[in-house]
Design an enzyme around this catalytic site. Sequence first.
Site, PDB file in Angstrom:
ATOM      1  N   GLU A 108      -6.552   6.673  -0.732  1.00 16.61           N
ATOM      2  CA  GLU A 108      -6.473   5.569   0.038  1.00 16.61           C
ATOM      3  C   GLU A 108      -7.161   4.289  -0.745  1.00 16.61           C
ATOM      4  OE1 GLU A 108      -4.840   4.882   3.014  1.00 16.61           O
ATOM      5  OE2 GLU A 108      -4.021   6.918   2.287  1.00 16.61           O
ATOM      6  N   HIS A 153       0.755  -1.096  -0.162  1.00 18.90           N
ATOM      7  CA  HIS A 153      -0.082  -0.056  -0.001  1.00 18.90           C
ATOM      8  C   HIS A 153       0.692   1.180   0.093  1.00 18.90           C
ATOM      9  CE1 HIS A 153      -3.487   2.362   1.202  1.00 18.90           C
ATOM     10  NE2 HIS A 153      -2.502   3.106   1.604  1.00 18.90           N
ATOM     11  N   GLU A 154       2.005   1.197   0.709  1.00 16.84           N
ATOM     12  CA  GLU A 154       2.773   2.418   0.772  1.00 16.84           C
ATOM     13  C   GLU A 154       3.509   2.651  -0.196  1.00 16.84           C
ATOM     14  OE1 GLU A 154       2.041   4.542   3.077  1.00 16.84           O
ATOM     15  OE2 GLU A 154       0.815   3.077   4.663  1.00 16.84           O
ATOM     16  N   HIS A 175       1.462   4.433  -2.694  1.00 17.81           N
ATOM     17  CA  HIS A 175       1.524   5.689  -2.457  1.00 17.81           C
ATOM     18  C   HIS A 175       2.993   6.511  -3.273  1.00 17.81           C
ATOM     19  CE1 HIS A 175      -1.601   7.115   0.366  1.00 17.81           C
ATOM     20  NE2 HIS A 175      -1.637   5.907   0.732  1.00 17.81           N
TER      21      HIS A 175
END
Length: 266
Positions: free
Chosen positions: A121, A90-91, A94
Amino acid sequence: MEADAKPRPHDGPDAENLLRAALRERMRQLAEAYGLSVPGRDAFNLMSGVPAELRFLPMGDRDGAYDPEHGVILINSEMQPQRQRFTLAHEISHALLLADDDLLSDLHDAFEGEQLEEELEALCNLGAATLLMPGALVREVIERFGETGRALAELTRRADVSATSALYTLAEASETKVLYAVCAPVRSSAGNGPITVRASEGSRHFRYSLTEGTPVPEDHPLVLALASGLETRDQSYIPFRSGKKMKAAVVAFPQLRRVLVSFTVS
């Protein structure tokens, strides 16, 4: 609207849906390309294409964070390994999103405030799922095991992700009228209680879902699957909380004291 103008949410729900679909496709492409560029999907290899250092430390209620200014990805060291892995993906998503000026610009043009954060998100969750469960793997699992509870179990195992993460990815890729669910007994100091629904998601061709906490009747095939430890296939029903029983072909696969199940409706 000019011929080359992008749809904006204020153009109506259809335009907003089109925009959101375009953003999701772009995020999926970014994650797929990145996944192909790294040699593996363990933490070390996943980080190999990101200009950041990976650190694990206690973070309280936070799962993780990406700090582009200082070039660091933080992961909560107190989480379970599977959750840490998804958080890392997930990061990384980003980082991929922030490096794509066009995608970032479109997001900021279309959304603002809390809605912008929600969209960011959601896109990064999609990116994480794509990194850990690439399209080729999902298609291979479906081709071999069909759109079934067994496929859900295999995707969970082979991608090393939570059953809930695999559930949403498999549902999105499914072409039949199918509902997937993760079910498990309620645990207490007195022992195991009734089996209830922990999560569920239907394919885009099936608009129903099961409410979290819905109890499963004792005569249902998925209860037999958990008790026997064997895959169970039967013509049965979807046990909605309201008491309604929708006829469905059930494939229930026990895995780690839970049952991964598919309900296929003709």
